[in-house]
Design a protein around this motif. Structure first.
Motif, short mmCIF file in Angstrom:
data_model
loop_
_atom_site.label_atom_id
_atom_site.label_comp_id
_atom_site.label_asym_id
_atom_site.label_seq_id
_atom_site.Cartn_x
_atom_site.Cartn_y
_atom_site.Cartn_z
N ASP A 81 39.16 72.42 81.16
CA ASP A 81 38.87 72.32 79.36
C ASP A 81 39.18 71.24 79.01
OD1 ASP A 81 41.73 72.01 79.90
OD2 ASP A 81 42.01 73.91 78.85
N TRP A 82 39.10 70.07 80.09
CA TRP A 82 39.33 68.54 79.23
C TRP A 82 38.52 68.22 77.92
CZ3 TRP A 82 39.15 68.29 85.00
CH2 TRP A 82 40.28 68.39 85.62
N ASP A 86 39.97 67.14 74.43
CA ASP A 86 39.70 66.01 73.88
C ASP A 86 38.99 66.18 72.48
OD1 ASP A 86 39.01 62.82 73.84
OD2 ASP A 86 36.84 63.88 73.71
N ALA A 87 38.30 67.23 72.40
CA ALA A 87 37.69 67.54 70.87
C ALA A 87 38.91 67.93 70.09
CB ALA A 87 36.72 68.47 71.07
N SER A 88 39.72 68.75 70.44
CA SER A 88 40.99 69.10 69.71
C SER A 88 41.71 68.09 69.07
CB SER A 88 41.73 70.12 70.39
OG SER A 88 42.75 70.73 69.69
N GLU A 89 42.19 67.20 70.25
CA GLU A 89 42.86 65.94 69.71
C GLU A 89 42.27 65.00 68.71
OE1 GLU A 89 45.69 65.58 70.72
OE2 GLU A 89 46.22 67.30 72.19
N PRO A 94 46.60 69.37 68.04
CA PRO A 94 47.28 68.99 69.59
C PRO A 94 46.73 70.29 70.45
CG PRO A 94 48.94 68.62 67.98
CD PRO A 94 47.66 69.33 67.20
N TRP A 95 46.09 70.12 71.41
CA TRP A 95 45.90 70.93 72.50
C TRP A 95 46.96 71.28 73.45
CZ3 TRP A 95 41.94 74.15 72.57
CH2 TRP A 95 41.47 74.77 73.88
N ARG A 347 38.11 76.77 63.36
CA ARG A 347 36.85 75.86 63.57
C ARG A 347 36.88 75.46 65.10
NH1 ARG A 347 38.65 71.05 60.16
NH2 ARG A 347 40.75 71.75 61.15
N LEU A 348 37.90 75.17 65.66
CA LEU A 348 37.69 74.81 67.09
C LEU A 348 37.29 76.03 67.80
CD1 LEU A 348 38.11 72.69 69.18
CD2 LEU A 348 40.77 73.36 69.34
#
Length: 393
Positions: A81-82, A86-89, A94-95, A347-348
């Motif tokens: 899930d990297w 990355d998209a979340s950060e 914060p992921w 949204r995520l």
């Protein structure tokens, strides 16, 4: 029913926990999870913080459990899930920390909702545990909750609870009851059978013999050798070897009958080794390492010795580990694996749901193509499909 959270599996008697694992899955045994905790293989150093869920009835009898961890990284999960992190950060969300329900460093399918099989109201406990996991994640303000490699029943329950499903692929071996390895090879086409026999012959011609030892039979020298091979693989790949020698030793002492060590030896000296685990019905290949490069030694030590072992022992399933498309031509079936995901940020979550929909279509096509065009079996000799995971359409 009461739900409690514990940061140490030792707060639960081993017999109580193991009663929830009637299939004898080695990775769900109290002894396996406890050894990880006893020797620092999980914890703050490696970012696996235990928060196991425990369900008790009115008489304070353990009736359900979930092996749950808070994670400060994505290492050792095998459901990658990297890109999501990355998209979340980048979106300012914060992921980490997140929560996972999983067996650390172990991409083997199995139950993740452990419930007393004799219990009346079995499904109510399963639902209570799913809800309790979600409540814990929300209370702690974590970004997400991930259930990794659940079996068929757990996958269905998690989908019903609204989790997003992710489809992956591994390569598993099953058998209808082969008499011996030659009987297994007789199910192959002539070309594939010839290739596999040639690989086995090359190992013999190199003067290599194999020795299989169960964990309770292994001496300290065996454990030192196996750990050396395990460590060497991570050193070569610039990885992190999280399992230490005291962990291996404890497994040999507490659940050695379910640990299988395969040593390849040349002139009496170990040159390679594979560490496997077993249940009454299945073999699981986990780690391998070697001293030198011998032609086809990896295939023999990690795959063919395991198949031979399964046939002798009457085991019907062999999961040799994650990844490795080359396993297909050696008799392993493309097998779907699943994970289930909940993401707090709407949204995520919507973006991940869209990604999973597209990824799942591609993965289904990939699995179907492997089945239709790349299996080595003769017409009419295809072994049974694995039944421990949810099939695809």
């Amino acid at each position: 029913m009461q739900i409690q959270v514990t940061d140490s599996i030792d707060t639960v008697p081993a017999a109580d926990w193991n009663r929830l694992n009637p299939d004898g899955n080695p990775f769900l045994r109290h002894e396996f999870l406890a050894a990880l905790e006893h020797h620092g293989c999980v914890g703050e150093t490696f970012g696996w913080l235990a928060h196991h869920l425990l369900a008790f009835d009115d008489e304070h009898r353990l009736v359900g459990a979930v092996p749950l961890y808070f994670k400060t990284n994505s290492y050792g999960e095998f459901v990658f899930d990297w890109a999501w992190a990355d998209a979340s950060e980048r979106a300012g969300i914060p992921w980490y920390p997140k929560a996972v329900v999983a067996i650390p460093y172990t991409p083997a399918t199995g139950r993740r909702l452990l419930v007393d099989p004799q219990l009346v109201g079995h499904e109510a406990v399963r639902q209570a545990l799913i809800e309790a996991a979600g409540e814990l994640v929300r209370e702690q303000g974590l970004s997400s909750l991930h259930w990794l490699f659940p079996d068929t029943a757990d996958t269905a329950s998690l989908e019903d609870a609204g989790f997003l499903l992710r489809l992956g692929c591994q390569y598993h071996w099953t058998q209808p009851g082969y008499r011996d390895f030659d009987d297994f090879l007789d199910s192959f086409s002539a070309h594939k059978r010839k290739k596999l026999r040639r690989e086995r012959r090359r190992v013999v011609e190199a003067g290599i013999e194999h020795r299989i030892v169960h964990g309770h039979e292994a001496g300290d020298a065996d454990w030192r050798t196996m750990h050396h091979f395990y460590q060497s693989t991570f050193d070569k790949k610039w990885g992190t070897a999280t399992l230490n020698l005291p962990f291996f030793r404890e497994l040999g002492a507490t659940m050695g009958e379910q640990v299988v060590l395969v040593f390849a030896e040349c002139d009496g000296r170990p040159v390679a080794g594979a560490l496997c685990f077993r249940s009454p019905t299945a073999l699981y290949g986990r780690h391998w390492g070697c001293e030198a490069d011998y032609h086809s030694l990896h295939f023999e030590t990690c795959y063919y010795q395991g198949i031979d072992y399964c046939i002798r022992e009457g085991l019907t399933l062999f999961e040799p580990g994650a990844q490795g498309e080359h396993k297909v031509s050696r008799g392993f079936l493309p097998t779907p694996t699943w994970s289930a995901h909940w993401v707090a940020e709407p949204r995520l979550r919507d973006a991940i749901a869209d990604f999973l929909s597209r990824e799942q279509r591609a993965m289904r096509d990939y699995i179907h193509t492997l089945h239709e065009e790349h299996l080595p079996y003769k017409a009419g000799r295809l072994p049974p499909q694995p039944s421990h995971v949810r099939p695809i359409d």
